[in-house]
Write a protein that holds these residues in place. Structure first.
Motif, short mmCIF file in Angstrom:
data_model
loop_
_atom_site.label_atom_id
_atom_site.label_comp_id
_atom_site.label_asym_id
_atom_site.label_seq_id
_atom_site.Cartn_x
_atom_site.Cartn_y
_atom_site.Cartn_z
N GLU A 73 47.91 40.56 47.36
CA GLU A 73 47.33 41.89 47.53
C GLU A 73 46.84 42.43 46.19
N PRO A 74 45.76 43.20 46.22
CA PRO A 74 45.19 43.70 44.96
C PRO A 74 46.05 44.79 44.31
N THR A 75 45.86 44.93 43.00
CA THR A 75 46.51 45.99 42.23
C THR A 75 45.45 46.97 41.77
N LEU A 76 45.72 48.26 41.98
CA LEU A 76 44.71 49.29 41.69
C LEU A 76 45.16 50.17 40.53
N GLN A 77 44.26 50.39 39.58
CA GLN A 77 44.51 51.30 38.46
C GLN A 77 43.42 52.37 38.44
N ARG A 78 43.82 53.61 38.17
CA ARG A 78 42.85 54.70 38.06
C ARG A 78 42.78 55.15 36.61
N TYR A 79 41.56 55.44 36.15
CA TYR A 79 41.39 55.91 34.78
C TYR A 79 40.15 56.79 34.73
N GLY A 80 40.13 57.65 33.74
CA GLY A 80 38.99 58.56 33.62
C GLY A 80 38.87 59.45 34.84
N ARG A 81 37.69 59.91 35.09
CA ARG A 81 37.45 60.79 36.24
C ARG A 81 36.82 59.99 37.37
N ASN A 82 37.58 59.78 38.42
CA ASN A 82 37.11 59.06 39.61
C ASN A 82 36.70 57.62 39.31
N LYS A 83 37.35 56.99 38.34
CA LYS A 83 37.05 55.60 38.02
C LYS A 83 38.27 54.73 38.34
N THR A 84 37.99 53.53 38.85
CA THR A 84 39.09 52.62 39.21
C THR A 84 38.81 51.21 38.72
N ARG A 85 39.93 50.50 38.49
CA ARG A 85 39.86 49.08 38.14
C ARG A 85 40.86 48.36 39.05
N MET A 86 40.34 47.44 39.87
CA MET A 86 41.18 46.73 40.82
C MET A 86 41.17 45.25 40.48
N THR A 87 42.34 44.63 40.45
CA THR A 87 42.45 43.19 40.22
C THR A 87 43.05 42.53 41.44
N CYS A 88 42.60 41.30 41.69
CA CYS A 88 43.09 40.59 42.87
C CYS A 88 43.12 39.10 42.56
N ARG A 89 44.27 38.47 42.81
CA ARG A 89 44.41 37.04 42.58
C ARG A 89 43.83 36.28 43.77
N MET A 90 43.02 35.23 43.46
CA MET A 90 42.37 34.45 44.51
C MET A 90 42.41 32.97 44.18
N LEU A 91 42.34 32.18 45.24
CA LEU A 91 42.29 30.72 45.09
C LEU A 91 40.85 30.25 45.23
N VAL A 92 40.42 29.46 44.25
CA VAL A 92 39.09 28.84 44.29
C VAL A 92 39.28 27.35 44.01
N ASP A 93 39.05 26.54 45.00
CA ASP A 93 39.23 25.09 44.83
C ASP A 93 40.59 24.76 44.21
N ARG A 94 41.66 25.37 44.75
CA ARG A 94 43.05 25.14 44.31
C ARG A 94 43.33 25.68 42.91
N VAL A 95 42.37 26.43 42.35
CA VAL A 95 42.59 27.08 41.05
C VAL A 95 42.81 28.57 41.29
N LEU A 96 43.89 29.12 40.70
CA LEU A 96 44.20 30.52 40.87
C LEU A 96 43.47 31.32 39.79
N ILE A 97 42.61 32.22 40.22
CA ILE A 97 41.85 33.04 39.27
C ILE A 97 42.12 34.52 39.53
N THR A 98 41.76 35.34 38.57
CA THR A 98 41.86 36.79 38.72
C THR A 98 40.46 37.36 38.91
N THR A 99 40.28 38.15 39.96
CA THR A 99 39.00 38.86 40.14
C THR A 99 39.19 40.32 39.77
N VAL A 100 38.20 40.87 39.08
CA VAL A 100 38.26 42.27 38.63
C VAL A 100 37.14 43.04 39.32
#
Length: 691
Positions: A73-100
């Protein structure tokens, strides 16, 4: 489908395309799109690559598209005024990557573990991280983006990229089948070109596996554009020869040969060939329309002199128009020396002459007492009449407007026309801008002309430059020092002529240092130039007003300050002001270029003194639109082609057009009716002569 059907698409208003209402039609009009044909021919300038890419093939910092599965499940961070940064771990061809994901918090609930998704973004190989710019969920209605090349169009105003893509695809669906072929089958087969319909479809909507054919589609449209332009020029040229009855001049060839034998120097092979072509033109019943191009010092003036002498032997007058009074007077002096043994009468007409002098010249011209008139634009004033003008020569033709050149042409009854330029023009540009003219080139330099050594120095070496000038002027030589500006500029950190003149007047206190720039009154400019020409001024500080035609054989040094601010062809023209006498000459480029293009220009100048090679490099660096410095008649803005990159295609198109125009079938066969209709629409068969 007839050729007329294709032109019909350019008569259908763009409002007929689904999704384009009156307001949207106005927005498209701002982009130059008014018809269905305009829309279909509005090509993308690049493509976004949304083809899936294995991670092991991805380069760091590259924009890639991958198929992934949500791992956590993604992780959500809020910063500034109405701005967000969400990260989510995903599998791509058996490689675990982080999407931002930035400011995409509304997708949080859809990013559940196990969900399949296609994501596009910038890849950080070190962190195994992808910053997402586009995403598509499996099962949702996709935009046909993933797995394809997505066209990117030039947009602006109220027109967005996504909406324009949608509208162009709608136009393809509605009107794509009505796109008709406009090229003969023989040319399609000869060059293995796609059909027009297929080319337009592929460029806008490339399917999976068709990525390589996108260039084929663009090549087809580029060829069509170049072919049509060349067809128009060459058909016009052919028809002009047929319908423009000039005067077949009865030249005295023996006198002309005597004139050539009496020259104080031997002609080069190139000069002999050009003169032979010109004499044939003069004896032809059709008007000559020839461009003579040659490097500085290649001997264009003596070719023009021979042509002028030849028309006088046939009982006609000649006229030579130069862009400045200095150059006109120079031509008058040199031609007077050449023609004196043969009794030809030379008349000089410039704006600074007294009214009495002008009246005498005008009267002599009208009565035929003057054989050859030399002057500035004063030659084309309303009160100037010629008794029997047979040849018009224009020197440095790019310095005159189209209207000025054509007015001089109309001073006679269909006179022959020879235009000259010391700015060599690459072949690709010559056959585009001057395709309706015969082009002659002088690429061979006269024997005995010493090459000019060229050096590039940084500004911290100026003391050595002034020391070199001191050595030359002490030996009785003269020097030019060129600046890009007249006065100091707050915006530009470049040397100006007034300040440099003051500095050099102190440094060379024992020598006369002149100043020449465009804001001086004409009589003052002439006075300064006369002093320099007579050797009474050792050093001349000048702006580029000195560029064209000035001939001071004793000048052996050309220093160009802030040389990186000038174009290559202009630098070459300035360099050509020296090396015109018996002494070895030097050109020194003073520059600290900050740009790569500036360094390339300095390097090119030190590597070659061949004006044609300089012109080729200049065209590559600047492009055809800026090559002349001023907008030229007959130089179009091509939509699909680039005459620098597509020069081979341009050559093919010209050969094909020339072959068709020369054939009788083209003018009569039904297979070419569409091309003849095009020429009619372009009004090739009537109207005034193009300049």
């Amino acid at each position: 489908m007839s050729e007329a059907t294709q032109s019909d698409l350019h008569r259908l208003p763009v409002r007929l395309v689904p999704g384009v209402g009156p307001q949207k039609a106005e927005h498209l009009a701002a982009l130059g799109i008014g018809t269905v044909g305009d829309l279909l021919e509005y090509f993308p300038f690049r493509y976004e690559d949304y083809r899936l890419k294995p991670l092991e093939e991805a380069r760091d910092g590259e924009k890639i598209t991958v198929a992934a599965s949500v791992f956590a499940e993604p992780t959500l961070q809020r910063y500034g005024r109405n701005k967000t940064r969400m990260t989510c771990r995903m599998l791509v061809d058996r490689v675990l990557i982080t999407t931002v994901w930035f400011n995409r918090h509304f997708l949080r609930d859809r990013l559940t573990p196990g969900t399949d998704i296609v994501v596009t973004g910038k890849w950080d190989a070190r962190r195994l991280q992808l910053t997402v710019s586009q995403a598509e969920f499996a099962g949702a209605q996709q935009s046909a983006r993933s797995g394809t090349l997505q066209p990117v169009y030039s947009v602006g105003g109220e027109v967005t990229q996504g909406w324009l893509r949608k509208v162009i695809l709608a136009a393809l669906d509605r009107f794509g089948e009505q796109v008709a072929e406009v090229l003969p089958e023989e040319l399609l087969g000869k060059h293995k070109l796609l059909s027009r319909k297929e080319a337009i479809r592929i460029v806008h909507r490339p399917q999976d596996g068709e990525e390589g054919r996108v260039q084929e589609g663009k090549r087809r449209m580029a060829y069509e554009e170049l072919f049509y332009f060349q067809l128009k020029l060459l058909a016009y040229k052919q028809l002009v020869k047929q319908r423009t009855e000039g005067s077949a001049k009865q030249l005295d060839r023996e006198k002309v040969r005597g004139f050539v034998r009496g020259l104080p120097f031997r002609l080069t092979s190139a000069q002999k060939q050009v003169i032979a072509d010109i004499l044939d033109d003069l004896e032809s019943p059709h008007c000559m329309n020839r461009l003579l191009q040659g490097d500085v010092g290649s001997g264009k003036t003596v070719v023009a002199a021979t042509a002028l002498f030849a028309v006088v032997t046939a009982g006609y007058q000649g006229a030579l128009m130069a862009p400045t009074e200095i150059l006109a007077e120079q031509h008058a002096r040199s031609l007077a020396r050449l023609f004196e043994p043969y009794g030809l009468q030379i008349g000089l007409l410039t704006g600074s002459m007294t009214e009495r002098q002008k009246r005498e010249i005008l009267s002599a011209l009208q009565m035929g007492l003057i054989d050859i008139a030399i002057g500035t634009h004063a030659l084309i004033q309303d009160n100037v009449y010629y008794r029997n003008l047979g040849l018009v020569v224009t020197d440095e033709q790019h310095r005159f407007g189209v209207q000025q050149r054509s007015i001089l042409r109309r001073k006679g009854l269909a006179p022959d026309v020879l235009t000259m330029t010391a700015t060599p023009i690459p072949r690709t540009l010559a056959i585009t801008a001057f395709g309706d003219m015969d082009v002659s080139s002088l690429r061979e330099m006269p024997k005995g002309r010493k090459p000019i050594q060229t050096f590039w120095v940084k500004k911290d070496k100026l003391e050595r430059v002034w020391g070199f000038i001191r050595k030359e002027v002490d030996a009785g030589r003269q020097a030019y020092v060129i600046c890009p500006l007249i006065e100091e500029s707050e915006k530009l950190d470049v040397q100006n002529a007034i300040d440099l003149h003051a500095q050099l007047s102190v440094y060379f206190a024992d020598q006369a240092v002149g100043l020449l720039h465009g804001r001086l009154p004409s009589d003052e400019k002439d006075r300064v130039m006369q002093l320099f020409h007579q050797g009474e001024c050792a050093i001349l500080v000048s702006t580029t007003v000195i560029e064209v035609g000035v001939d001071v054989p004793n000048a052996t040094v050309m220093v160009i300050y802030d040389a990186d601010r000038f174009g290559l062809s202009q630098l070459h023209q300035l360099r050509g002001r020296v090396g015109r006498g018996e002494h070895a000459s030097t050109c020194i480029l003073v520059a600290d270029p900050k740009s790569e293009s500036g360094r390339e220009r300095m390097q090119a100048m030190t590597e070659t003194t061949d004006g044609f090679e300089i012109a080729r490099r200049d065209l590559e660096m600047r492009g055809p639109g800026d090559f002349f410095g001023t907008k030229q008649s007959g130089l179009p803005e091509f939509r699909f082609s680039d005459i620098v990159q597509d020069y081979e295609l341009l050559e093919q198109a010209r050969e094909d057009a020339a072959s068709l125009v020369r054939s009788k079938m083209f003018w009569t066969d039904a297979a070419y009716a569409g091309l003849r209709d095009y020429l009619r629409r372009e009004q090739i068969f009537q109207g005034d002569l193009l300049d």
